[in-house]
Design a protein around this motif. Structure first.
Motif, PDB file in Angstrom:
ATOM      1  N   ALA A 773       0.775  -1.454   0.193  1.00 29.11           N
ATOM      2  CA  ALA A 773      -0.184   0.056   0.102  1.00 29.11           C
ATOM      3  C   ALA A 773       0.514   1.178  -0.357  1.00 29.11           C
ATOM      4  O   ALA A 773       0.194   2.275  -0.359  1.00 29.11           O
ATOM      5  CB  ALA A 773      -1.015  -0.105   0.955  1.00 29.11           C
ATOM      6  N   LEU A 774       1.843   1.254   0.372  1.00 29.88           N
ATOM      7  CA  LEU A 774       2.850   2.437   0.748  1.00 29.88           C
ATOM      8  C   LEU A 774       3.810   2.920  -0.929  1.00 29.88           C
ATOM      9  O   LEU A 774       3.834   4.034  -1.164  1.00 29.88           O
ATOM     10  CB  LEU A 774       3.781   2.389   2.094  1.00 29.88           C
ATOM     11  CG  LEU A 774       3.442   2.340   3.455  1.00 29.88           C
ATOM     12  CD1 LEU A 774       4.054   1.672   4.220  1.00 29.88           C
ATOM     13  CD2 LEU A 774       2.455   3.349   3.469  1.00 29.88           C
ATOM     14  N   SER A 775       4.186   1.188  -1.657  1.00 29.28           N
ATOM     15  CA  SER A 775       4.648   1.902  -2.768  1.00 29.28           C
ATOM     16  C   SER A 775       3.339   2.955  -3.512  1.00 29.28           C
ATOM     17  O   SER A 775       4.169   3.151  -4.165  1.00 29.28           O
ATOM     18  CB  SER A 775       5.151   0.359  -3.245  1.00 29.28           C
ATOM     19  OG  SER A 775       3.660   0.077  -3.227  1.00 29.28           O
ATOM     20  N   LYS A 776       1.838   2.198  -3.371  1.00 27.87           N
ATOM     21  CA  LYS A 776       1.384   3.091  -4.405  1.00 27.87           C
ATOM     22  C   LYS A 776       0.695   5.007  -3.984  1.00 27.87           C
ATOM     23  O   LYS A 776       0.032   5.370  -5.248  1.00 27.87           O
ATOM     24  CB  LYS A 776       0.008   2.211  -4.352  1.00 27.87           C
ATOM     25  CG  LYS A 776      -0.129   0.679  -5.020  1.00 27.87           C
ATOM     26  CD  LYS A 776      -0.448  -0.123  -4.735  1.00 27.87           C
ATOM     27  CE  LYS A 776      -0.694  -1.755  -6.211  1.00 27.87           C
ATOM     28  NZ  LYS A 776      -1.675  -1.897  -5.374  1.00 27.87           N
ATOM     29  N   CYS A 777       1.569   5.291  -2.655  1.00 30.58           N
ATOM     30  CA  CYS A 777       0.644   6.157  -2.137  1.00 30.58           C
ATOM     31  C   CYS A 777       1.615   7.625  -2.065  1.00 30.58           C
ATOM     32  O   CYS A 777       2.802   6.981  -1.993  1.00 30.58           O
ATOM     33  CB  CYS A 777      -0.401   6.366  -1.059  1.00 30.58           C
ATOM     34  SG  CYS A 777      -2.003   5.225  -1.325  1.00 30.58           S
ATOM     35  N   VAL A 802       5.271  10.281   2.518  1.00 35.96           N
ATOM     36  CA  VAL A 802       5.992   8.577   2.147  1.00 35.96           C
ATOM     37  C   VAL A 802       6.481   8.694   0.777  1.00 35.96           C
ATOM     38  O   VAL A 802       6.844   9.047   0.214  1.00 35.96           O
ATOM     39  CB  VAL A 802       4.613   7.312   1.470  1.00 35.96           C
ATOM     40  CG1 VAL A 802       5.291   5.865   1.452  1.00 35.96           C
ATOM     41  CG2 VAL A 802       3.869   6.852   2.495  1.00 35.96           C
ATOM     42  N   PHE A 803       8.324   7.686   1.633  1.00 40.98           N
ATOM     43  CA  PHE A 803       9.929   8.659   0.359  1.00 40.98           C
ATOM     44  C   PHE A 803      10.174   6.826   0.721  1.00 40.98           C
ATOM     45  O   PHE A 803      10.057   6.110   1.136  1.00 40.98           O
ATOM     46  CB  PHE A 803      10.689   9.198   0.815  1.00 40.98           C
ATOM     47  CG  PHE A 803      11.528   8.961   2.056  1.00 40.98           C
ATOM     48  CD1 PHE A 803      12.134   8.468   2.150  1.00 40.98           C
ATOM     49  CD2 PHE A 803      10.479   9.657   3.343  1.00 40.98           C
ATOM     50  CE1 PHE A 803      12.797   8.445   3.471  1.00 40.98           C
ATOM     51  CE2 PHE A 803      10.918   9.548   4.392  1.00 40.98           C
ATOM     52  CZ  PHE A 803      11.785   9.025   4.677  1.00 40.98           C
ATOM     53  N   LYS A 804      10.976   6.359  -0.643  1.00 36.56           N
ATOM     54  CA  LYS A 804      11.322   5.660  -0.942  1.00 36.56           C
ATOM     55  C   LYS A 804      12.708   5.345   0.049  1.00 36.56           C
ATOM     56  O   LYS A 804      13.005   6.544   0.134  1.00 36.56           O
ATOM     57  CB  LYS A 804      11.731   4.896  -1.874  1.00 36.56           C
ATOM     58  CG  LYS A 804      10.508   4.346  -2.673  1.00 36.56           C
ATOM     59  CD  LYS A 804      10.919   4.374  -4.617  1.00 36.56           C
ATOM     60  CE  LYS A 804       9.379   4.070  -5.038  1.00 36.56           C
ATOM     61  NZ  LYS A 804       9.413   3.642  -6.941  1.00 36.56           N
ATOM     62  N   THR A 805      13.436   4.331   0.272  1.00 39.02           N
ATOM     63  CA  THR A 805      14.753   3.804   1.367  1.00 39.02           C
ATOM     64  C   THR A 805      15.780   3.525  -0.084  1.00 39.02           C
ATOM     65  O   THR A 805      15.179   3.060  -1.083  1.00 39.02           O
ATOM     66  CB  THR A 805      14.871   2.924   2.609  1.00 39.02           C
ATOM     67  OG1 THR A 805      14.404   2.068   2.016  1.00 39.02           O
ATOM     68  CG2 THR A 805      13.438   3.852   2.810  1.00 39.02           C
ATOM     69  N   ARG A 806      17.048   3.548   0.098  1.00 41.25           N
ATOM     70  CA  ARG A 806      18.066   3.127  -0.567  1.00 41.25           C
ATOM     71  C   ARG A 806      17.942   1.589  -0.463  1.00 41.25           C
ATOM     72  O   ARG A 806      18.587   0.910  -1.416  1.00 41.25           O
ATOM     73  CB  ARG A 806      19.177   3.453   0.273  1.00 41.25           C
ATOM     74  CG  ARG A 806      19.914   4.986   0.536  1.00 41.25           C
ATOM     75  CD  ARG A 806      21.046   5.728   0.914  1.00 41.25           C
ATOM     76  NE  ARG A 806      21.293   4.731   2.135  1.00 41.25           N
ATOM     77  CZ  ARG A 806      22.002   4.864   3.229  1.00 41.25           C
ATOM     78  NH1 ARG A 806      23.285   5.537   2.282  1.00 41.25           N
ATOM     79  NH2 ARG A 806      21.874   4.342   4.595  1.00 41.25           N
ATOM     80  N   GLY A 807      17.717   0.325   0.221  1.00 37.74           N
ATOM     81  CA  GLY A 807      17.302  -0.199   0.829  1.00 37.74           C
ATOM     82  C   GLY A 807      16.338  -0.819  -0.265  1.00 37.74           C
ATOM     83  O   GLY A 807      15.921  -2.489  -0.385  1.00 37.74           O
ATOM     84  N   GLY A 808      14.944  -0.074  -1.035  1.00 34.93           N
ATOM     85  CA  GLY A 808      14.505  -0.969  -2.029  1.00 34.93           C
ATOM     86  C   GLY A 808      13.168  -0.435  -0.896  1.00 34.93           C
ATOM     87  O   GLY A 808      11.638  -0.926  -1.670  1.00 34.93           O
TER      88      GLY A 808
END
Length: 882
Positions: A773-777, A802-808
């Motif tokens: 869910a977090l990857s879509k928002c 929500v933001f992406k981390t270095r580990g994916g």
């Protein structure tokens, strides 16, 4: 500790038998007898040599479905009405007799409905001998040249055989010969002559592979199982000669002798855990006629009765047991080896089962009814045992087979456990009256074929060299030939020369003198006597010559013996000297052996010490190597740990730097929000104060005009509402954008009906955050509820990005916290009523518009207008009318 019962011996473990995984099914054969009358209806048809078909009679032709009852049953072989006794014996009993001669057991029994021909199949008739006489004839045709003398083998009354020496056997034979002239009982019956020629010489058969270096003896016994009791049919009937038995007329019965009824026998278990009848009479027989005479003597004691189905119906199960004792000859090939462990005893049981019958057909009463019940019960037990054996073998179960429920099954349980081959001949009567009982017999017989019995293992025989009997016979023939060449006696006959001389004796002429002037008779007689005198002199001379020759031979032999004795004495002296030398050498060898043992002992001690030191050295080296390896592992682990800790410290440092930065930003944002809220409050307070002063300067208007609200004050309610509050339509917040939100609402939240509820369109609602869910928002909001200090429910909206981390992965950075508080309408109305009512109970309209109340209302409206992406107004507390 378990104590044994008094008077009971502990059960011996069964002997270890050679394992054999090979199994053979029970051989079941079927034989159909011809119809008694031509007009009777036949219900059996032989289709092939292995298949038989049953046709239902006219009365039972159709079943419930209107179909005809025709069933087929398959057997190992089916014998039709034209089958001879010889053909039946060749296929059924001959292999069992061959196994008997080769030390293997066998069981053959006939089974069927009463009157189906079981006794005829087993016994036969004159000229048509059954399975039993043909088996006896084949046994004696095979072992007749190799039979031992009578009483060489003797039963030990424990289902075994022992070997007697020649003296004991001779004494037993003399005792038997002295008793043959005296009859044992007044009721002794001789062999019936009509059964003397049951087997023609053309039909005689013989087994192959008989061991010529063994000696054989045949023992037979005959028993019957009547009403589940075992009786010995060969037992001599005891009688009491003193106590007579009288009839009603006053005369003694049976020659003034009272006969004692026979006593039943019991079953016992031998040392090999095989069942046998204790105290059963075992008769040694030496020919087929003698064996069948013993059988017929017991057959006449068997219980038979006349019923409506059979004129001579067997009322008991008869068992004829043939035991064959076999033992090897000694090294000389003359006598039986005197070793009981080398005696092999094999037996063949020929069983004639009584026929099953229904009392509704036989109309039996009294003792006949009791006999029929016991017969059917024993046959039912046999069927049950077969069914349990079949179920255990096919389904892998381990149910107990009820052998002990009947004497028949208990006696033969060893055969079903793998002590020999088992074969059954099913006899059927084709008449329609026996259809239902024949159907049951066929089902049982077909089921019996599915039971498998372990194949018997060959028993070892003494390992002397073969051909001892032949070598002994050849030696006797050679000795006889040499004696004939030298004119000596041959098997007790006179010498050859003496026979010739006796044959050359002139015959004596007639010695009758016709008168005083007879000059012919006397001269002839004188001449004949002179010739005989000459022959006698020749015989004396021949005798003297032979005696002198024999004396010279004996003297030569004596001289040779004397010279040999002298030579032997010299050799003995030399042997004595050699013995002394050998003894001295032995003593020296003993001394050297002791010294060698002592040195070996010392060497062993030194070797053990060396081994101990070497073992200690190896253990220390291994310990040193293990410690070095452990040290290397620890060093590498330490280096790996240092590098790992450095990485962890670096990651933790970066993490805490980001966390500190985030917290500083959040704190700054929070302080800015607080500062902005305070500014807004001050502005609103200033506006309210200014507005209040302006209103106080204006004149009062009618109550109807108070409900009107100016356009610039549309955000606050009228001071004196005259109707229900208006629920404005849904409007989106000014901060709502095109982003997608993750709406995280825990399941424990309480549904509030009177609070401004957040309505986030295009949002993913979840009960727990997940990476999908977090990857879509882009935005994240968490709804949190808690109880405030005044008892009301307080809702907090915690928002973040929500933001992406270095580990994916996905991370959330919280940026804002909004608070919503529920207000109880009843409490608000009571507060308003108390504020609007004066001391004398009249309403005070001016109190509702005081500074504090209006500030709180304005603040709530101001906060509701900037809560989040979008809110829906659910209503305000109702104000009571004045």
């Amino acid at each position: 500790m378990i104590r044994q019962a008094k008077g009971k011996t502990p059960r011996r473990p069964p002997p270890k038998k050679p394992s054999n995984n090979q199994k053979d099914p029970v051989g079941v054969y079927c034989r159909a007898r011809p119809l008694g009358e031509e007009d009777e209806e036949c219900c059996i048809e032989v289709i092939s040599n292995t298949t038989i078909q049953l046709h239902a009679p006219d009365g039972l032709k159709a079943n419930r479905n209107g179909e005809f009852k025709e069933t087929q049953y398959s057997f190992k072989k089916v014998f039709g009405i034209k089958t001879t006794q010889m053909e039946l014996f060749e296929d059924v009993a001959k292999p069992l007799v061959e196994d008997l001669i080769h030390c293997k057991n066998g069981l053959l029994f006939t089974y069927g409905v009463t009157g189906s021909g079981k006794t005829y199949t087993m016994t036969g008739s004159p000229g048509q001998g059954g399975l039993l006489p043909r088996s006896l004839d084949m046994i004696f045709n095979s072992i007749s040249p190799y039979q031992a003398k009578r009483y060489v083998f003797k039963p030990d009354d424990k289902n075994g055989m022992e070997v007697q020496n020649q003296v004991d056997a001779l004494l037993d034979r003399q005792k038997r010969e002295s008793q043959t002239s005296v009859p044992k009982t007044p009721t002794t019956r001789r062999f019936d002559p009509e059964f003397a020629d049951m087997i023609s010489p053309e039909e005689a058969c013989k087994a192959s592979g008989v061991d010529e270096d063994s000696s054989y003896s045949v023992f037979v016994s005959y028993i019957e199982i009547y009403n589940n009791y075992i009786y010995d049919l060969l037992e001599e009937t005891p009688f009491d000669p003193i106590k007579p038995k009288w009839n009603g007329a006053g005369t003694p019965l049976r020659n003034n002798i009272e006969f004692i009824p026979p006593q039943s026998k019991i079953l016992r278990e031998d040392q090999n855990h095989n069942m046998y009848v204790a105290g059963c009479t075992e008769v040694e027989v030496k020919s087929t006629e003698e064996a069948f005479e013993v059988f017929w003597r017991g057959q006449k004691k068997r219980r038979i009765a006349n019923t409506q189905l059979n004129r001579e119906s067997s009322r008991s199960h008869s068992v004829f047991i043939i035991k064959l004792a076999q033992a090897p000859l000694d090294a000389d090939g003359d006598n039986v080896l005197q070793d009981k462990s080398q005696v092999n005893v094999s037996q063949l049981c020929l069983v004639d089962l009584a026929g099953s019958e229904r009392t509704s057909r036989t109309r039996a009463e009294g003792s006949r009814l009791r006999e029929a019940g016991n017969i059917n019960q024993s046959l039912m037990t046999l069927r049950t045992c077969i069914e349990v054996l079949r179920e255990n073998q096919m389904c892998g179960t381990n149910k107990m087979v009820p052998y002990r429920d009947s004497k028949v099954t208990h006696l033969f349980k060893n055969y079903f456990d793998g002590e020999g081959k088992v074969r059954m001949v099913v006899c059927v009567n084709p008449k329609a009256d026996d259809y239902e009982e024949t159907l049951l017999v066929m089902r049982f017989a077909e089921m019996t074929q599915e039971v498998e019995v372990a194949r018997p293992v060959d028993r070892p025989i003494c390992g002397f060299a073969a051909g001892r009997r032949q070598r002994n016979q050849a030696f006797k023939e050679e000795l006889t030939r040499r004696l004939e060449d030298r004119g000596g006696p041959v098997d007790g006959d006179s010498p050859t020369v003496l026979n010739q001389l006796l044959q050359s004796f002139p015959p004596l002429p007639p010695c009758e003198i016709s008168g005083p002037n007879d000059n012919v008779t006397l001269p002839r007689l004188i001449e004949a006597l002179e010739k005989r005198h000459k022959v006698r002199q020749m015989m004396v001379e021949e005798y003297n010559k032979t005696a002198n020759m024999l004396k010279s031979v004996l003297q030569e032999q004596d001289s040779n013996l004397l010279s040999k004795e002298n030579f032997i004495q010299e050799q003995r002296g030399r042997l004595g000297e050699k013995d002394k030398m050998i003894q001295n050498q032995k003593n020296e060898i003993d001394r050297l052996e002791k010294k060698s043992k002592m040195l070996e002992y010392k060497i062993d001690i030194l070797q053990k010490t060396t081994n101990i030191y070497e073992e200690d050295k190896r253990s220390l080296q291994q310990e040193l190597e293990s410690r070095e390896q452990r040290l290397q592992r620890e060093m590498s682990e330490k280096r790996r740990m240092e590098s790992r800790m450095q990485g962890i410290v670096t990651d933790a440092k970066l993490k805490w730097e980001k966390e500190c930065e985030r917290r500083v930003n959040a704190k700054q944002l929070e302080m800015q929000n607080k500062l902005w809220v305070k500014d807004e409050k001050l502005k609103q307070l200033k506006a309210i104060v200014t507005e209040g002063k302006t209103e106080n300067q204006q004149p009062k208007r009618p109550s109807r005009e108070k409900d009107k609200v100016p356009a610039k004050r549309s955000a606050s309610p009228s001071p004196v509402p005259t109707g229900p509050p208006v629920r404005p339509l849904h409007r989106r917040s000014h901060s709502a954008g095109g982003e997608r939100w993750v709406d995280h609402k825990p399941t424990t939240n309480v549904d509030l009906d009177t609070v401004l509820q957040p309505n986030i369109p295009n949002a993913i609602k979840v009960n727990a955050p997940n990476e999908k869910a977090l990857s879509k928002c882009d935005k994240y909001v968490l709804t949190h509820q808690e109880v405030a200090s005044d008892g009301e429910i307080q809702t907090k909206l915690i928002k973040g990005e929500v933001f992406k981390t270095r580990g994916g992965g996905q991370a959330v950075q919280f940026t804002d916290i909004e608070t919503l508080k529920q207000e109880n309408p009843l409490a608000a109305s009571r507060k308003r009523r108390s504020s609007e009512t004066g001391p004398d109970g009249e309403p005070m309209e001016g109190n509702w518009t005081d500074v504090e109340t209006r500030c709180s209302v304005a603040l709530e409206m101001r906060a509701g207008s900037n809560l989040g992406p979008g809110y829906q107004h659910h209503g305000y507390p109702k104000r009571r009318k004045p």
